[in-house]
Design a protein around this motif. Structure first.
Motif, short mmCIF file in Angstrom:
data_model
loop_
_atom_site.label_atom_id
_atom_site.label_comp_id
_atom_site.label_asym_id
_atom_site.label_seq_id
_atom_site.Cartn_x
_atom_site.Cartn_y
_atom_site.Cartn_z
N ALA A 65 0.84 -1.20 0.00
CA ALA A 65 0.00 0.00 0.00
C ALA A 65 0.88 1.25 0.00
CB ALA A 65 -0.91 0.00 1.23
N GLY A 107 0.98 8.47 1.74
CA GLY A 107 1.62 9.68 1.24
C GLY A 107 3.02 9.46 0.72
N GLY A 108 3.56 8.29 0.93
CA GLY A 108 4.90 7.96 0.41
C GLY A 108 6.03 8.64 1.15
N LEU A 134 7.74 5.46 2.71
CA LEU A 134 7.99 4.37 1.76
C LEU A 134 8.87 4.81 0.59
CD1 LEU A 134 7.51 1.48 0.99
CD2 LEU A 134 5.25 2.10 0.10
N THR A 136 0.08 10.57 5.52
CA THR A 136 -1.27 10.24 5.98
C THR A 136 -1.26 9.58 7.34
OG1 THR A 136 -1.28 8.03 5.00
CG2 THR A 136 -1.97 9.85 3.57
C1 LIG Z 1 11.17 15.04 6.44
C2 LIG Z 1 10.19 14.19 7.21
C3 LIG Z 1 9.87 14.53 8.51
C4 LIG Z 1 8.97 13.76 9.22
N1 LIG Z 1 8.70 14.12 10.50
C5 LIG Z 1 7.83 13.37 11.21
C6 LIG Z 1 7.48 13.72 12.54
O1 LIG Z 1 7.95 14.73 13.07
N2 LIG Z 1 6.62 12.93 13.21
C7 LIG Z 1 6.07 11.83 12.62
O2 LIG Z 1 5.28 11.17 13.27
N3 LIG Z 1 6.35 11.48 11.36
C8 LIG Z 1 7.22 12.22 10.64
N4 LIG Z 1 7.49 11.87 9.36
C9 LIG Z 1 6.83 10.69 8.79
C10 LIG Z 1 5.51 11.08 8.13
O3 LIG Z 1 4.57 11.37 9.12
C11 LIG Z 1 4.98 9.99 7.21
O4 LIG Z 1 4.00 10.61 6.49
C12 LIG Z 1 4.38 8.77 7.86
O5 LIG Z 1 5.25 8.16 8.74
C13 LIG Z 1 4.01 7.74 6.81
O6 LIG Z 1 2.84 8.14 6.18
P1 LIG Z 1 2.65 8.06 4.62
O7 LIG Z 1 1.21 8.31 4.36
O8 LIG Z 1 3.61 8.92 3.98
O9 LIG Z 1 2.93 6.49 4.35
P2 LIG Z 1 3.78 5.77 3.24
O10 LIG Z 1 5.17 6.22 3.28
O11 LIG Z 1 3.09 5.81 1.95
O12 LIG Z 1 3.68 4.30 3.80
C14 LIG Z 1 4.30 3.91 5.00
C15 LIG Z 1 3.96 2.45 5.29
O13 LIG Z 1 2.61 2.31 5.64
C16 LIG Z 1 1.90 1.47 4.72
N5 LIG Z 1 0.59 2.10 4.57
C17 LIG Z 1 0.34 3.34 4.12
N6 LIG Z 1 -0.96 3.63 4.26
C18 LIG Z 1 -1.56 2.52 4.77
C19 LIG Z 1 -2.87 2.19 5.16
N7 LIG Z 1 -3.89 3.07 5.06
N8 LIG Z 1 -3.11 0.96 5.65
C20 LIG Z 1 -2.12 0.07 5.78
N9 LIG Z 1 -0.86 0.32 5.46
C21 LIG Z 1 -0.57 1.54 4.97
C22 LIG Z 1 2.76 1.43 3.49
O14 LIG Z 1 2.57 0.23 2.80
C23 LIG Z 1 4.15 1.54 4.10
O15 LIG Z 1 4.56 0.30 4.59
C24 LIG Z 1 8.38 12.62 8.62
C25 LIG Z 1 8.70 12.28 7.30
C26 LIG Z 1 9.59 13.05 6.58
C27 LIG Z 1 9.90 12.68 5.17
#
Ligand SMILES: Cc1cc2nc3c(=O)[nH]c(=O)nc-3n(C[C@H](O)[C@H](O)[C@H](O)COP(=O)(O)OP(=O)(O)OC[C@H]3O[C@@H](n4cnc5c(N)ncnc54)[C@H](O)[C@@H]3O)c2cc1C
Lengths: 787, 262
Positions: free
Chosen positions: B26, B29-30, B33, B105
């Protein structure tokens, strides 16, 4: 009225238009027809024997053109070191071979094992994963003192030990210095570490090698601060290509901070491979690669002692430093802890006796070399910290103790081999005391206390030696290069000028500030002058930009060339107005005959030079183009006084910078806005070193902070609005512009002020703390308060 | 990055079936991942984007008064739209930077369960209910250690339901480099008691500090936990802080959260 043209004006930086509008031309923007891509397979072990490399599977991968290993570079030169230090006993330093690709052993995490050249970058990376390397792990040497212990594993088997050199300075002074310590009324001792840093320019390094089969010429496009130096080092020492068959181009470069001075293996590789394959070969570093392949900075472990007499006069300084060289000697690495560091140990003080001992040590870590300030921040930090500690031990005011010991008469010959031409240390301190509102500090401290915070005030002075450097002097000190600078000034027929400079601008704003000088000299608008730099094919041999040398040395060469232009133009003007050469005056872009109303415009004279119908052809050649090389008579010695105010949260140990003020003496100033910017950036990096940045290795030689997840860069919210003042000016006495250079001051002068302020804050909270090593992270501060 | 296929279904059912193929993963927001894939540390054969599924987007209030957040809702949307639950909105507003918040997300964050992430503290302290395509999971059963959750392979977090507390606050002490939580503490006061969840500190991932919960349930003030801190055993020790430092911060941040929650 502030000026709007020429020296002292602050026109906006013309180069920023292209940088901010995405129209710059960085090395990675260059696409050479038919270019292939290289990916380097780098060691993930700090120290290992290479028992074998099996390329069979990798060679069968799609798109692979060729895979190079160390054996392809047998008989090719190694990466040279540009400075040879002589040790305390008159022996040359130990200098290990540095092959382009590892031969027999890998010596740090990041060392290049193989280079895969393929049609696309992804194919090169895929194939690199299919290379089967048989590495036999060896114990890693990481700690410098352990590296020097008997029986320590050797980084280089063919050297006698891990000691590169044991340098004493000034060796003959040692007995007198020791005696002064015996006789001292008070001795203050401090042990500290100057933390290892990763330079992190915004643009990672890039190299493109190209070869023209028709002419046999090689071209290297590279992210360099000094293309001519790269051409000389790589051509003469590595690949055996004479200068006339090798062109090195460093186009727009996105920051260097020292780490783009050096000649790197990737540059030699791309140039070599392009010829071997008859195809351009491109390498673009990833950010992760930069952490383990760009030369690091600092990494000194020091014990400093300060001797004082009963009246609190400094009588002697003695230091003992271990300086990390990493696994190989980077281009200028040996000079940094010696000639750029020991010579600064007098600081702003008239200490009569000084002895500096430096042991440079090989370890299984990334090579360490110059980083903004290079040696001078290390000297300033220890000196200004020990002076502060002495003031606290003696119960005297830290500013008063400094003032009491200031050098006040110039020129001043220090006991560490340099002569300061000018300076006014009380003058900058006076400015600083006003800027920093010292008298209001107690009220501010009370306000912080009311919020549950500890407030501290820290001050320090600095002196730096820049505008490097007299060639004959550095030659005696071991430099394998001269350190002059060059400029060719070409006047076009219709009056515009092009300056081809050996200096290189990678963020400093030369394209704006250099024209201001010429505009002032001739009395024309800056927009009539264009600066060309960064290409060995169209600039005279020059040594590039580092050591705050561009305006002091490169600018001086430009002035000398322009003086020749003006002298010739006056002869032409004299001919046109039928007057004597000696009567010609140049003002506001026009030549006139003294005492008459005769006058010809700059453009009439330049046109005559290229359309010489009415021209003294029997006396002078047509054309208006002159070259000058300028070799400085001395270093320049900018100095200043800095103050920092911090708040410490005693519950968490978090330090915030509440105020930072800088009073600098840079001599004359060409563009005050650019100087402000240079100081801002330098202080930002100094605060980064003091609070945040830490290139830390574990005992196995793995870099723990190898990405921005763990390597903390300063961000806008980590720094305050700075107070910057450069009104205290004692012009340099030995260059034509009276300038001293401002590029490194901020990074040199700021770390001690921050730490002095933190110590002050903690002591105000009743903690008996004299020092915390940088970076003073929240956890370290808390540990110190609760340890 | 290795090659991969890409699908963007518009229903949960289609997403579930797309995730049925081998090594499919899945994509929220990437923000976690994609960097991992760029580093070649992950090599899914197929990415199934959840961003085109309307029913996984947005924030609403359930019949029981709980705040229901779709699994593909961005941090920015929660920061702007979860006003009825200020502690949670504040948490979302403090994640990363604007670019990260615009893409990342809640589902991605909670599925990833990074030991330094913020949302796990908010969800555990709220006793949230994790709704998936197959079932509902209680917060106390969901988090199973660093980067480990009760989710099965291919299971999609479609919604998270947060009971709204009377008072709440999240205190994040930033790790200086990543600005994730070096330690983060979420305090939520409900009619039937106080819940305190801690992220960033423990080698076991997010956890409830029950000792503080008990003390605060009797007296919701910083004084109730004046000199209290959890033990340092099992706390993370790294470049940025020792176990003892982290344990100390848990106490400090919990007191600050209680005071800020009011
Ligand atoms: C520069 C930077 C700073 C950040 N700072 C923080 C911070 O201060 N605090 C914090 O908490 N996080 C932080 N993050 C992480 C951020 O919150 C990410 O968005 C989050 O950890 C992952 O969400 P995503 O939607 O991007 O997931 P993705 O990267 O798309 O996926 C992450 C994982 O979750 C799985 N996945 C995604 N959506 C689902 C779903 N609905 N159901 C089941 N599995 C799913 C994917 O398969 C993957 O394994 C930071 C990231 C970056 C790049």
């Amino acid at each position: 009225m502030p000026k709007d043209n020429g020296i002292g004006a602050s026109p906006k930086r013309r180069e920023d238009v292209r940088f901010l509008s995405g129209t710059g031309n960085y090395t990675d923007d260059i696409q050479v027809n038919g270019q292939a891509y290289v990916h380097f397979l780098r060691s993930d072990l700090a120290h290992a024997k290479i028992n074998g490399i099996n390329l069979d599977a990798a060679l069968a991968m799609p798109g692979v053109i060729k895979i190079f290993t160390g054996t392809d570079f047998e008989g090719v030169g190694g990466i040279p070191c540009g400075w040879q230090v002589t040790d305390r006993h008159g022996e040359p330093m130990q200098e290990p071979a540095h092959p382009v690709l590892a031969q027999g052993k890998v010596r740090y995490v990041g060392d290049q094992i193989a280079a895969v050249v393929a049609e696309t970058l992804e194919q090169a990376r895929d194939a690199a994963e299919a290379i089967d390397v048989d590495l036999e792990e060896l114990p890693a040497v990481v700690d410098m003192k352990a590296a020097l212990a008997d029986g320590a594993t050797k980084v280089h088997d063919d050297l006698t030990s891990n000691l590169c050199y044991d340098w004493g300075f000034v060796e003959e002074n040692k007995p007198a210095v020791d005696a002064a310590f015996e006789a001292a009324a008070h001795v203050t001792t401090l042990e500290l570490r100057n933390n290892r840093l990763v330079a992190n320019p915004m643009e990672p390094r890039v190299a493109i090698g190209d070869f023209n089969r028709a002419t046999g010429d090689s071209t290297l496009y590279t992210t360099s601060q000094n293309p001519h130096v790269i051409r000389l080092l790589m051509g003469a020492f590595v690949l055996g290509i004479p200068e006339h068959k090798l062109r090195v181009v460093a186009p727009d470069v996105g920051g260097g901070f020292g780490t783009k001075i050096f000649h790197y293996a990737e540059e030699a590789f791309c140039t070599f491979a392009a010829k071997a394959l008859n195809r351009a070969v491109k390498w673009t570093s990833t950010r992760s690669e930069a952490f383990i392949s760009d030369a690091h900075g600092r990494d000194h472990v020091t014990k400093i002692e300060l001797a004082l007499d009963a009246e609190n006069n400094f009588t002697a300084v003695r230091t003992d430093t271990h300086a990390n060289m990493g696994a190989y000697l980077s281009t200028f690495a040996p000079s940094v802890p010696t000639w750029l560091h020991g010579t600064l140990m007098a600081g702003n003080y008239k200490t009569p006796l000084i002895y500096v001992n430096v042991k440079a040590v090989f370890t299984n870590t990334v090579p360490v070399d110059a980083y903004r300030g290079a040696g001078r921040p290390e000297a300033t930090f220890q000196l200004e910290r020990v002076v502060d500690k002495a003031a606290r031990e003696l119960g005297v005011d830290p500013i008063a103790l400094r003032r009491q010991n200031f050098i006040t008469e110039f020129p001043y010959a220090t006991p560490v081999a340099v002569e300061y031409d000018t300076g006014d240390y009380h003058g900058t301190m006076d400015v600083l005391e006003k800027m920093a509102d010292l008298s209001g500090f107690e009220a501010r401290r009370k306000a912080s206390e009311a919020k549950g915070k500890l407030r501290g005030f820290g001050v320090n002075c600095y002196i730096e030696a820049c505008g490097i450097a007299p060639s004959n002097l550095v030659g005696q000190l071991g430099a394998r290069a001269g350190l002059y600078e060059s400029a060719t000034v070409r006047v076009n027929a219709t009056g515009g000028l092009v300056v081809m400079t050996g200096s290189h601008s990678h963020g400093q704003g030369h394209e704006t500030s250099f024209p201001q000088v010429i505009a002032e000299m001739i009395g024309i608008d800056e927009s009539m002058v264009e600066i060309v730099h960064g290409d060995t094919a169209n600039t005279p041999m020059g040594m590039g930009t580092y050591g705050s040398r561009s305006i002091a040395v490169g600018g001086s060469a430009m002035v000398r060339a322009t003086e020749k232009i003006i002298a010739k133009a006056k002869k032409i003007a004299a001919h046109l107005m039928e007057a004597a050469d000696a009567d010609i005056e140049l003002k506001d872009g026009a030549f006139s005959v003294a005492g008459t109303d005769k006058s010809v415009a700059w453009g009439d004279v330049t046109l005559a030079a290229y359309v010489p119908h009415n021209y003294p052809l029997e006396d002078i050649e047509p054309g208006l183009e002159e070259t000058a090389f300028y070799d400085p008579a001395n270093f320049t010695y900018p100095s200043g006084a800095y103050a920092c105010e911090v708040e410490v949260d005693p519950d968490t140990g978090k330090v915030t910078i509440e105020a930072f003020n800088a009073a600098d003496d840079f001599g004359n100033i060409i563009n005050p806005m650019i100087v402000d910017g240079q100081v801002h950036g330098g202080i930002g990096q100094g605060i980064g070193q003091a609070l945040l940045e830490n290139a830390a290795y574990d005992e196995n030689g793995q870099l723990l902070s190898a990405s921005y997840m763990d390597y903390a860069m300063p961000r806008a919210s980590d720094v305050p609005f700075y107070g910057v003042d450069h009104s205290s000016q004692t012009p340099c006495t030995h260059n034509p512009l009276g300038v001293k250079g401002c590029g490194e001051a901020g990074a040199i002068g700021s770390p001690p002020a921050v730490i002095n302020a933190v110590v002050d804050a903690l002591r105000s909270g009743g903690h008996d703390i004299h020092h915390i090593d940088m970076p003073v992270s929240p956890s370290r501060v808390w540990q110190a308060m609760n340890g | 990055m290795y090659n991969f296929d890409f699908e963007k279904p518009s229903t949960i059912a289609d997403a579930v079936s797309a995730l049925g193929s081998e090594d499919a993963q899945a994509l929220g927001g990437g923000q976690t991942l994609l960097p991992t894939m760029k580093q070649r540390l992950a090599s899914p054969s197929k990415l199934v984007s959840l961003n085109g599924i309307a029913e996984m987007q947005g924030i609403c209030t359930g019949d029981d008064g709980a705040l229901c957040i779709g699994g593909a809702t961005t941090h920015a949307a929660v920061a702007a739209g979860a006003g009825v639950y200020p502690g949670l909105a504040g948490l979302a507003a403090g994640i990363g930077d604007p670019a990260v918040r615009a893409r990342g997300t809640i589902g991605g964050s909670l599925a990833n369960n990074d030991p330094s992430a913020c949302y796990p503290a908010g969800a555990l302290a709220s006793g949230a209910t994790f709704v998936t395509n197959a079932r509902e999971i209680a917060a106390d059963d969901y988090f199973q250690g660093m980067f480990t959750t009760a989710l099965d392979e291919g299971e999609i977090l479609t919604e998270v339901r947060f009971p709204v507390p009377e008072a709440s606050n999240y205190q994040k002490f930033e790790q200086p480099a990543s600005r994730f939580a070096l330690v983060g503490v979420f305090v939520a006061k409900y009619a039937d008691g106080v819940r305190v969840a801690v992220t960033g500190a423990s080698e076991e991932g997010v956890f409830r500090w029950t000792e503080a919960e008990t003390a605060l349930s009797g007296n919701f003030s910083a004084d109730a936990i004046a000199d209290m801190a959890p033990g340092a055993d099992g706390m993370i020790s790294d470049l940025h802080g020792t176990a003892a430092y982290r344990a100390h911060l848990v106490g400090v941040l919990t007191r600050r959260a209680v005071t800020a929650a009011g």
